[in-house]
Design a protein around this motif. Sequence first.
Motif, PDB file in Angstrom:
ATOM      1  N   VAL A  36       0.853  -1.198   0.000  1.00  0.00           N
ATOM      2  CA  VAL A  36       0.000   0.000   0.000  1.00  0.00           C
ATOM      3  C   VAL A  36       0.886   1.244   0.000  1.00  0.00           C
ATOM      4  N   ILE A  37       0.453   2.251  -0.765  1.00  0.00           N
ATOM      5  CA  ILE A  37       1.187   3.511  -0.869  1.00  0.00           C
ATOM      6  C   ILE A  37       0.321   4.629  -0.305  1.00  0.00           C
ATOM      7  N   ASP A  38       0.835   5.337   0.687  1.00  0.00           N
ATOM      8  CA  ASP A  38       0.132   6.490   1.254  1.00  0.00           C
ATOM      9  C   ASP A  38       0.542   7.725   0.462  1.00  0.00           C
ATOM     10  N   LEU A  39      -0.329   8.163  -0.442  1.00  0.00           N
ATOM     11  CA  LEU A  39      -0.020   9.306  -1.306  1.00  0.00           C
ATOM     12  C   LEU A  39      -0.755  10.564  -0.844  1.00  0.00           C
ATOM     13  N   ASP A  40      -1.223  10.545   0.401  1.00  0.00           N
ATOM     14  CA  ASP A  40      -1.966  11.666   0.957  1.00  0.00           C
ATOM     15  C   ASP A  40      -1.114  12.376   2.006  1.00  0.00           C
ATOM     16  N   GLY A  41      -0.978  13.698   1.879  1.00  0.00           N
ATOM     17  CA  GLY A  41      -0.173  14.471   2.816  1.00  0.00           C
ATOM     18  C   GLY A  41      -0.705  14.465   4.245  1.00  0.00           C
ATOM     19  N   SER A  76       1.126  -6.712  10.209  1.00  0.00           N
ATOM     20  CA  SER A  76       0.068  -7.484   9.545  1.00  0.00           C
ATOM     21  C   SER A  76       0.590  -8.256   8.336  1.00  0.00           C
ATOM     22  N   GLY A  77       1.822  -7.940   7.898  1.00  0.00           N
ATOM     23  CA  GLY A  77       2.389  -8.599   6.724  1.00  0.00           C
ATOM     24  C   GLY A  77       2.231  -7.789   5.447  1.00  0.00           C
ATOM     25  N   ILE A  78       1.401  -6.757   5.495  1.00  0.00           N
ATOM     26  CA  ILE A  78       1.243  -5.854   4.352  1.00  0.00           C
ATOM     27  C   ILE A  78       2.437  -4.903   4.323  1.00  0.00           C
ATOM     28  N   THR A  79       2.957  -4.616   3.134  1.00  0.00           N
ATOM     29  CA  THR A  79       4.067  -3.669   3.005  1.00  0.00           C
ATOM     30  C   THR A  79       3.513  -2.260   2.805  1.00  0.00           C
ATOM     31  N   LEU A  80       4.095  -1.302   3.526  1.00  0.00           N
ATOM     32  CA  LEU A  80       3.631   0.090   3.495  1.00  0.00           C
ATOM     33  C   LEU A  80       4.719   1.024   2.985  1.00  0.00           C
ATOM     34  N   ILE A  81       4.338   1.930   2.096  1.00  0.00           N
ATOM     35  CA  ILE A  81       5.179   3.079   1.756  1.00  0.00           C
ATOM     36  C   ILE A  81       4.547   4.277   2.445  1.00  0.00           C
ATOM     37  N   PRO A  82       5.191   4.808   3.507  1.00  0.00           N
ATOM     38  CA  PRO A  82       4.554   5.821   4.346  1.00  0.00           C
ATOM     39  C   PRO A  82       4.564   7.210   3.720  1.00  0.00           C
ATOM     40  N   SER A  83       3.725   8.072   4.281  1.00  0.00           N
ATOM     41  CA  SER A  83       3.648   9.469   3.869  1.00  0.00           C
ATOM     42  C   SER A  83       4.074  10.358   5.029  1.00  0.00           C
ATOM     43  N   CYS A  84       4.033  11.664   4.782  1.00  0.00           N
ATOM     44  CA  CYS A  84       4.351  12.635   5.826  1.00  0.00           C
ATOM     45  C   CYS A  84       3.645  13.943   5.484  1.00  0.00           C
ATOM     46  N   LEU A  85       3.594  14.845   6.435  1.00  0.00           N
ATOM     47  CA  LEU A  85       2.892  16.107   6.216  1.00  0.00           C
ATOM     48  C   LEU A  85       3.554  16.955   5.127  1.00  0.00           C
ATOM     49  N   ASP A  86       4.861  16.758   4.910  1.00  0.00           N
ATOM     50  CA  ASP A  86       5.576  17.529   3.884  1.00  0.00           C
ATOM     51  C   ASP A  86       5.097  17.207   2.474  1.00  0.00           C
ATOM     52  N   LEU A  87       4.421  16.074   2.310  1.00  0.00           N
ATOM     53  CA  LEU A  87       4.004  15.671   0.969  1.00  0.00           C
ATOM     54  C   LEU A  87       3.083  16.699   0.319  1.00  0.00           C
ATOM     55  N   ALA A  88       2.355  17.434   1.141  1.00  0.00           N
ATOM     56  CA  ALA A  88       1.467  18.466   0.602  1.00  0.00           C
ATOM     57  C   ALA A  88       2.238  19.502  -0.220  1.00  0.00           C
ATOM     58  N   ILE A 120      -0.834  -3.602  -5.703  1.00  0.00           N
ATOM     59  CA  ILE A 120      -0.380  -2.333  -5.120  1.00  0.00           C
ATOM     60  C   ILE A 120      -1.606  -1.427  -5.032  1.00  0.00           C
ATOM     61  N   LEU A 121      -1.946  -0.991  -3.814  1.00  0.00           N
ATOM     62  CA  LEU A 121      -3.076  -0.082  -3.612  1.00  0.00           C
ATOM     63  C   LEU A 121      -2.546   1.306  -3.264  1.00  0.00           C
ATOM     64  N   ILE A 122      -3.061   2.325  -3.922  1.00  0.00           N
ATOM     65  CA  ILE A 122      -2.610   3.695  -3.701  1.00  0.00           C
ATOM     66  C   ILE A 122      -3.739   4.510  -3.072  1.00  0.00           C
ATOM     67  N   ASP A 123      -3.506   5.006  -1.857  1.00  0.00           N
ATOM     68  CA  ASP A 123      -4.473   5.871  -1.178  1.00  0.00           C
ATOM     69  C   ASP A 123      -4.220   7.305  -1.637  1.00  0.00           C
ATOM     70  N   CYS A 124      -5.115   7.841  -2.473  1.00  0.00           N
ATOM     71  CA  CYS A 124      -4.914   9.157  -3.088  1.00  0.00           C
ATOM     72  C   CYS A 124      -5.373  10.288  -2.166  1.00  0.00           C
ATOM     73  N   GLY A 129      -5.120  16.954  -8.025  1.00  0.00           N
ATOM     74  CA  GLY A 129      -3.875  17.619  -8.372  1.00  0.00           C
ATOM     75  C   GLY A 129      -2.803  16.660  -8.881  1.00  0.00           C
ATOM     76  N   LEU A 130      -1.561  17.108  -8.797  1.00  0.00           N
ATOM     77  CA  LEU A 130      -0.431  16.373  -9.368  1.00  0.00           C
ATOM     78  C   LEU A 130      -0.243  14.994  -8.740  1.00  0.00           C
ATOM     79  N   LEU A 131      -0.401  14.885  -7.436  1.00  0.00           N
ATOM     80  CA  LEU A 131      -0.226  13.587  -6.776  1.00  0.00           C
ATOM     81  C   LEU A 131      -1.251  12.579  -7.279  1.00  0.00           C
ATOM     82  N   THR A 132      -2.497  13.012  -7.392  1.00  0.00           N
ATOM     83  CA  THR A 132      -3.542  12.122  -7.900  1.00  0.00           C
ATOM     84  C   THR A 132      -3.272  11.747  -9.358  1.00  0.00           C
ATOM     85  N   LEU A 133      -2.797  12.693 -10.159  1.00  0.00           N
ATOM     86  CA  LEU A 133      -2.437  12.383 -11.551  1.00  0.00           C
ATOM     87  C   LEU A 133      -1.333  11.338 -11.610  1.00  0.00           C
TER      88      LEU A 133
END
Length: 251
Positions: A36-41, A76-88, A120-124, A129-133
């Motif tokens: 899972v990819i956290d693409l939200d700031g 849980s065994g799921i792999t995570l790509i974390p986000s942070c507040l700077d992503l905004a 691969i699941l992406i949380d938009c 904007g650009l991240l969602t694109l």
Amino acid sequence: MPSIIAILNHKGGVSKTTTTINLAAALQQKGKKVLVIDLDGQANLTESFGYSIEEPNTIYGAMKGEYPLPLIKTESGITLIPSCLDLAAAESELINEPGREMILKQLIGKLPKENKLDYILIDCPPSLGLLTLNALTAADFLIIPVQAQFLAMRGMAKIMNVISIVQERLNSNLKIGGIVITQYDKRKTLNKSVTEIIHDSFCDKVFKTIIRDNVALAEAPIHGKNIYEYNKNSNGAKDYMALAGEVLKLK
């Protein structure tokens, strides 16, 4: 190659993050290897897994080219790509980058092949904007969670328009996997009416599974757990397992 699914609605509070974490968990329960990819700031997905928004390496640094996608193997065994507040800030920082809509797709393409991922699941983010694109350019399928509420249909035309543009200009392989109705309470006449309108408007694009309003789904992330770790017998657990069954059939 893994199937890449973007989970998107530019309206907030529609269970995007809840759907990402619990659909991932349900797919894993069915024997699939999931990232899972956290693409939200706001980094809600990262926190829902029990991780801090202060992780040293995040999707933000990876998109700026500082390092490869950072992979965290969760309990849980799921792999995570974390986000942070700077992503905004990434929207404005990457605006002049050549091929800026392709950054995430290229990063995913460089993931170690030995991971042998199935999904691969992406949380938009709740925007178009650009991240969602980036997510739509990388994705094979799009899942749109829609709340069973009066304002649910607001903005759906805009989403469909953006999808058409992405399909035409950036990713001809992108398909609408489906619309999933969330936070449904059968006792409420309004919920039933909205559900009928969504089905009438989008027909076969709507998943058969409806995610019922369920307190366990709201409580699980507070404990840093998915619904199967928190209450595997809840309606939420049953609903996301049913949704995973439908997602497995996407082609």
